[in-house]
Scaffold this active site. Sequence first.
Site, short mmCIF file in Angstrom:
data_model
loop_
_atom_site.label_atom_id
_atom_site.label_comp_id
_atom_site.label_asym_id
_atom_site.label_seq_id
_atom_site.Cartn_x
_atom_site.Cartn_y
_atom_site.Cartn_z
N GLU A 10 -11.08 0.75 -2.57
CA GLU A 10 -10.16 -0.31 -2.15
C GLU A 10 -10.85 -1.56 -1.63
OE1 GLU A 10 -7.54 0.65 1.17
OE2 GLU A 10 -8.52 2.57 1.45
N ASP B 146 0.86 -1.18 0.00
CA ASP B 146 0.00 0.00 0.00
C ASP B 146 0.90 1.24 0.00
OD1 ASP B 146 -2.18 1.69 0.27
OD2 ASP B 146 -2.91 0.81 2.13
N HIS C 1 -7.80 10.60 4.42
CA HIS C 1 -9.16 10.05 4.53
C HIS C 1 -10.17 11.16 4.77
CE1 HIS C 1 -7.53 5.87 5.85
NE2 HIS C 1 -7.58 6.00 4.53
N ASP D 77 -3.24 7.31 -3.35
CA ASP D 77 -3.31 6.13 -2.50
C ASP D 77 -3.59 4.94 -3.43
OD1 ASP D 77 -3.77 4.32 -0.44
OD2 ASP D 77 -5.43 5.43 0.47
N GLU E 154 -6.30 -1.26 -4.93
CA GLU E 154 -6.75 0.11 -4.68
C GLU E 154 -6.25 1.08 -5.75
OE1 GLU E 154 -5.33 1.84 -1.01
OE2 GLU E 154 -6.84 3.45 -1.09
N HIS F 145 -12.44 5.71 0.45
CA HIS F 145 -12.60 7.00 1.10
C HIS F 145 -12.34 8.15 0.14
CE1 HIS F 145 -8.16 6.83 1.09
NE2 HIS F 145 -8.34 5.55 1.33
CO CO Z 1 -6.78 3.98 0.97
#
Ligand code: CO
Length: 306
Positions: free
Chosen positions: A198, A94, A173, A105, A290, A165
């Site tokens: 995600e 990640d 977030h 992200d 994601e 998010h």
């Molecule tokens: Co994320």
Amino acid sequence: MEQIRYSDIRYSVEELDKWRLAGKISAKALHYGAGLIKKGSTVLEVVESVDKKIIELGAKPSFPSQVSLDDVAAHFCPDSDDRTVLDTQVAKLDVGASVDGFLSDTAATIDLSGNNSELVKASGDALEAAIRIARPGTVLGELGRVIRETISSYGFSPIINLSGHGIGRFKVHTSPTVPNYDNGDSEELFDGQIIAIEPFATSGSGSIYESSNPTVFMEVSKKPVRDSSVRLIFAEIQGYKGLPFTKRWLSGKFPSFKVNYALKHLADIGAIQSFPPLVERRHGLVSQAEHTILVREKPEVLTRMS
Ligand code: CO
């Protein structure tokens, strides 16, 4: 200043360029990091190399790069003395990049044993299915429905207490919550919105719990601090501008016992929030995919490689 106008949100051309650059850099860093995830390497080597890569490419990490293994869905970030070695695990990488606070992200799963390709495909396909419908007017619950249906079609479960998010400037977030099942949320996506989708797929029960020993933290409130060494460490933390950071970054600059004491104290007074590793309740294997997306009539995937 020239503005790109969407129906509900405006960015300057410059701002959107920074967001796109953050997306590209994290895509490259993810690709690079995935290549480092091999039997015999340590998780520590991987995350340090990926953090360094993001900086070389001209950004800063949106959050410390993380590699979570097997039944750990997210938030495993090794300390400087961690010796976790990659072998046959299901590894989730990640990563995110920050260009002047414009954040990305993105995550992918590497199946080191080669026995879990269906699990990896389940979250990957769920992500693609959700991206296809991530246009203005789609309701959040519908994204969740498509994610759950895709993952179920492979015989796995989505993790329902983890979600995608919104992403804001210096905010990893924000609202909305992008569910991994149809939670009945009828809020609509809007033109120009930036969100991370995600999906997590698991062979377990489909929910996670927070374990102990967090190494990822984030400043949430500028509380006054009396202790001088804690104050010094808190000043360093404020340099991260509200983005998540990891203990390892501080241990390089301050003695470890002082870092441990400061993090505990700052968490106790509510100045920082901690993000402990998230573990699947029945210890099922977990995969994740994601992307960060700009919602448009044809959604723009900011973290796609090409
Ligand atoms: Co994320």
